[in-house]
Write a protein that holds these residues in place. Structure first.
Motif, PDB file in Angstrom:
ATOM      1  N   GLN A 272       0.799  -1.227   0.000  1.00  0.00           N
ATOM      2  CA  GLN A 272       0.000   0.000   0.000  1.00  0.00           C
ATOM      3  C   GLN A 272       0.834   1.282   0.000  1.00  0.00           C
ATOM      4  O   GLN A 272       0.740   2.109   0.915  1.00  0.00           O
ATOM      5  CB  GLN A 272      -0.949   0.000   1.195  1.00  0.00           C
ATOM      6  N   PRO A 273       1.667   1.504  -1.021  1.00  0.00           N
ATOM      7  CA  PRO A 273       2.387   2.782  -1.102  1.00  0.00           C
ATOM      8  C   PRO A 273       1.397   3.926  -1.272  1.00  0.00           C
ATOM      9  O   PRO A 273       0.391   3.778  -1.960  1.00  0.00           O
ATOM     10  CB  PRO A 273       3.262   2.603  -2.353  1.00  0.00           C
ATOM     11  N   ASP A 274       1.680   5.058  -0.659  1.00  0.00           N
ATOM     12  CA  ASP A 274       0.690   6.142  -0.649  1.00  0.00           C
ATOM     13  C   ASP A 274       1.268   7.461  -1.142  1.00  0.00           C
ATOM     14  O   ASP A 274       0.940   7.929  -2.222  1.00  0.00           O
ATOM     15  CB  ASP A 274       0.131   6.295   0.764  1.00  0.00           C
ATOM     16  N   ASN A 275       2.135   8.088  -0.361  1.00  0.00           N
ATOM     17  CA  ASN A 275       2.677   9.397  -0.703  1.00  0.00           C
ATOM     18  C   ASN A 275       4.020   9.270  -1.398  1.00  0.00           C
ATOM     19  O   ASN A 275       4.902   8.546  -0.942  1.00  0.00           O
ATOM     20  CB  ASN A 275       2.871  10.243   0.565  1.00  0.00           C
ATOM     21  N   LEU A 276       4.193   9.996  -2.494  1.00  0.00           N
ATOM     22  CA  LEU A 276       5.482  10.125  -3.162  1.00  0.00           C
ATOM     23  C   LEU A 276       5.866  11.601  -3.146  1.00  0.00           C
ATOM     24  O   LEU A 276       5.073  12.459  -3.531  1.00  0.00           O
ATOM     25  CB  LEU A 276       5.412   9.635  -4.610  1.00  0.00           C
ATOM     26  N   THR A 277       7.085  11.911  -2.712  1.00  0.00           N
ATOM     27  CA  THR A 277       7.550  13.293  -2.630  1.00  0.00           C
ATOM     28  C   THR A 277       9.029  13.345  -2.985  1.00  0.00           C
ATOM     29  O   THR A 277       9.825  12.563  -2.459  1.00  0.00           O
ATOM     30  CB  THR A 277       7.356  13.863  -1.207  1.00  0.00           C
ATOM     31  N   VAL A 278       9.395  14.272  -3.868  1.00  0.00           N
ATOM     32  CA  VAL A 278      10.806  14.492  -4.182  1.00  0.00           C
ATOM     33  C   VAL A 278      11.405  15.349  -3.077  1.00  0.00           C
ATOM     34  O   VAL A 278      10.910  16.447  -2.787  1.00  0.00           O
ATOM     35  CB  VAL A 278      10.970  15.173  -5.553  1.00  0.00           C
TER      36      VAL A 278
ATOM     37  N   GLY B 243      14.960  16.853  -2.129  1.00  0.00           N
ATOM     38  CA  GLY B 243      16.317  17.060  -2.621  1.00  0.00           C
ATOM     39  C   GLY B 243      16.515  16.273  -3.900  1.00  0.00           C
ATOM     40  O   GLY B 243      15.748  16.403  -4.850  1.00  0.00           O
ATOM     41  N   ASP B 244      17.525  15.399  -3.932  1.00  0.00           N
ATOM     42  CA  ASP B 244      17.731  14.529  -5.091  1.00  0.00           C
ATOM     43  C   ASP B 244      17.206  13.125  -4.825  1.00  0.00           C
ATOM     44  O   ASP B 244      17.491  12.200  -5.580  1.00  0.00           O
ATOM     45  CB  ASP B 244      19.223  14.469  -5.451  1.00  0.00           C
ATOM     46  N   ARG B 245      16.423  12.989  -3.767  1.00  0.00           N
ATOM     47  CA  ARG B 245      15.889  11.691  -3.395  1.00  0.00           C
ATOM     48  C   ARG B 245      14.379  11.649  -3.580  1.00  0.00           C
ATOM     49  O   ARG B 245      13.713  12.681  -3.666  1.00  0.00           O
ATOM     50  CB  ARG B 245      16.244  11.371  -1.943  1.00  0.00           C
ATOM     51  N   LEU B 246      13.867  10.437  -3.628  1.00  0.00           N
ATOM     52  CA  LEU B 246      12.427  10.229  -3.709  1.00  0.00           C
ATOM     53  C   LEU B 246      11.970   9.547  -2.432  1.00  0.00           C
ATOM     54  O   LEU B 246      12.455   8.468  -2.088  1.00  0.00           O
ATOM     55  CB  LEU B 246      12.073   9.358  -4.916  1.00  0.00           C
ATOM     56  N   CYS B 247      11.057  10.182  -1.722  1.00  0.00           N
ATOM     57  CA  CYS B 247      10.520   9.605  -0.491  1.00  0.00           C
ATOM     58  C   CYS B 247       9.160   8.980  -0.773  1.00  0.00           C
ATOM     59  O   CYS B 247       8.356   9.513  -1.549  1.00  0.00           O
ATOM     60  CB  CYS B 247      10.381  10.670   0.593  1.00  0.00           C
ATOM     61  N   VAL B 248       8.889   7.855  -0.124  1.00  0.00           N
ATOM     62  CA  VAL B 248       7.620   7.158  -0.284  1.00  0.00           C
ATOM     63  C   VAL B 248       7.156   6.666   1.080  1.00  0.00           C
ATOM     64  O   VAL B 248       7.969   6.297   1.929  1.00  0.00           O
ATOM     65  CB  VAL B 248       7.747   5.975  -1.273  1.00  0.00           C
ATOM     66  N   THR B 249       5.860   6.700   1.297  1.00  0.00           N
ATOM     67  CA  THR B 249       5.299   6.209   2.547  1.00  0.00           C
ATOM     68  C   THR B 249       4.515   4.926   2.301  1.00  0.00           C
ATOM     69  O   THR B 249       3.909   4.732   1.243  1.00  0.00           O
ATOM     70  CB  THR B 249       4.375   7.246   3.209  1.00  0.00           C
ATOM     71  N   SER B 250       4.543   4.055   3.290  1.00  0.00           N
ATOM     72  CA  SER B 250       3.775   2.821   3.267  1.00  0.00           C
ATOM     73  C   SER B 250       3.314   2.551   4.690  1.00  0.00           C
ATOM     74  O   SER B 250       4.129   2.233   5.563  1.00  0.00           O
ATOM     75  CB  SER B 250       4.633   1.659   2.757  1.00  0.00           C
TER      76      SER B 250
END
Length: 365
Positions: free
Chosen positions: A50-56, A58-65
Motif C-alpha cells: 500500500q504505497p501512498d505518498n510520493l515526494t521528491v 532534494g535529489d531523493r524520492l521519499c515514499v510512505t507505506s
C-alpha cells in the motif's frame, strides 16, 4: 446573501429534476480521458504494501507505506527505511533539503529530519489537526494544509463519503510564527493541493468530483474543472507547465444511486463490513463477497476491461489551464488500481498504486 439564496434555489431545482449534484449519471471517459493500458504497461519500480505518498526530497524520492517512510537515491535499485512513525502517514511535503513534514492518521503534523525533527503540531490558534489529507509548501515557513473532514480520520474516507459530509477545510499555517488562517470551509473532502498562481491555490474536492481555486487571502472557491468521472486526489507539478492529477477511484451509477438512499446507507454502514460496502475502493476482485455489478462478473474466466468496476487506475495530465490533456489508465482487468500519488523524478513519472501494492514508473516522453 443573494448568491446564497440563488444557490439554495438552484439546489432545490436540481433535486426536483434529478440533475447537477442530484443526478445519478456519470460522465464517460472520452477525449483526453480515453481508456488505455498505459499504467499496466509501465515499468515496475518496487513492490511495497500500500504505497501512498510520493515526494521528491532534494535529489531523493521519499515514499510512505503505512506508518513507514522510505527513500530512494538516484543510484539505488531499492528503497531504504528512514523512519517509522506511531500512526499511518496520510500526507507529506518536503520543506527543505533536510526536513519533511508529514500528516498522520490521528491528525497530528510531525517534522522529520533537520533541527525540528520530532516536533509535533496538533493545533495552532483556531486550527485543529484532524484529517490532514494534503500539505503544500507556499514559501519560507508557510504551508497550506487540507483537512478532509472535521469528523472523520483519513482512514475513514468511505465513512465520510457515505455520511454525505461537507466538513472539510483548507488552512494556511505559518510554522515559525504559529499562526493559522482558514482559507475555506464547508468543502467535500479536499484531498489535493497545487499552486495555481502567486495568490491562489487549486484544491481537489473529492466528493464533488471537481477542482476549485481558492485565494490565499481566503474567500469562496471558484470551480475550475467540474464533473470528473472519478474521485480526484493529490496533484503535483508537471514539467513544462500543468499538473498531474491522481484519480484514486472511479464513480459509478450504482454508488451515485446508493448515496441518495439514506435509509439503505444507514443500514449498510451499521450492518455490513466496510470491505463489502457498495462504495468506491482502491482495489477489487480479490474476494467473492464483494458487491458485484452484472457486467463485472467474469465470463469464460476473463474479466472484460470495459466492465463496471469498484476500483480503477487513473492519472490525468492537466495542461497549464487545468484542462485534461492526456491520461494513463489501468482498467477493470488491470492490477494497478488506486493511484494516490504521482511525481516526476529522474526523467520518469513515478506513481504509487496503493491498490496494487506497487510503485511504477514510465518515461515522461
Amino acid at each position: 446573501m443573494m448568491s446564497f439564496v440563488l444557490e439554495r434555489v438552484t439546489s432545490f431545482g436540481d433535486a426536483f429534476l434529478g440533475r447537477g449534484e442530484h443526478a445519478v449519471t456519470v460522465p464517460t471517459m472520452d477525449g483526453a480521458l480515453q481508456p488505455n493500458q498505459a499504467l499496466d504497461a509501465a515499468r515496475s519500480a518496487h513492490c511495497i504494501p500500500q504505497p501512498d505518498n510520493l515526494t521528491v526530497h532534494g535529489d531523493r524520492l521519499c515514499v510512505t507505506s503505512g506508518n513507514s517512510l522510505y527513500r530512494w537515491n538516484p543510484d539505488m535499485v531499492a528503497c531504504e527505511l528512514l523512519n517509522t512513525f506511531d500512526a499511518t502517514i496520510t500526507s507529506m511535503v518536503s520543506l527543505d533539503g533536510e526536513t519533511v513534514l508529514v500528516g498522520l492518521d490521528d491528525g497530528r503534523l510531525q517534522f522529520f529530519g533537520g533541527t525540528s525533527s520530532g516536533r509535533e503540531i496538533g493545533k495552532i490558534g483556531a486550527y485543529r489537526a484532524q484529517c490532514p489529507t494534503a500539505i503544500l509548501k507556499i514559501d519560507g515557513d508557510r504551508v497550506v494544509v487540507a483537512e478532509g473532514s472535521a469528523r472523520h480520520r483519513c482512514s475513514e474516507w468511505r465513512h465520510d463519503l457515505m455520511a454525505g459530509e461537507r466538513s472539510g477545510s483548507v488552512w494556511l499555517l505559518d510554522l515559525k510564527a504559529s499562526v493559522a488562517r482558514c482559507l475555506a470551509s464547508g468543502l467535500a473532502y479536499p484531498n489535493g493541493l497545487a499552486r495555481a498562481s502567486a495568490d491562489s491555490i487549486v484544491v481537489s474536492e473529492s466528493w464533488r468530483h471537481r477542482l476549485v481555486s481558492i485565494p490565499l487571502e481566503g474567500g469562496s472557491p471558484s470551480v475550475l474543472v467540474a464533473d470528473l468521472p472519478g474521485y480526484p486526489g493529490r496533484m503535483t507539478p508537471a514539467h513544462g507547465g500543468g499538473h498531474w492529477l491522481c484519480v484514486f477511484a472511479p464513480r459509478s451509477q450504482l454508488v451515485e444511486f446508493i448515496l441518495r438512499e439514506p435509509k439503505f446507507l444507514r443500514r449498510m454502514v451499521a450492518e455490513v463490513p466496510e470491505g463489502y460496502w457498495v462504495a468506491p475502493a482502491l482495489s477489487s476482485g480479490r474476494d467473492f463477497k464483494e458487491p458485484l455489478q452484472g457486467g463485472a462478473i467474469k465470463s469464460m474466466g476473463i474479466l472484460k476491461p470495459w466492465a463496471p468496476t469498484r476500483s480503477y487506475g487513473l492519472v490525468v495530465h492537466l495542461d497549464a489551464s487545468l484542462a485534461p490533456a492526456s491520461s494513463l489508465h489501468s482498467r477493470a482487468d488491470g492490477r494497478r488500481h488506486g493511484i494516490t500519488s504521482a511525481v516526476e523524478w529522474c526523467g520518469e513519472l513515478w506513481m504509487a498504486s496503493r491498490g496494487g501494492d506497487e510503485i511504477v514508473a514510465t518515461p515522461l516522453d
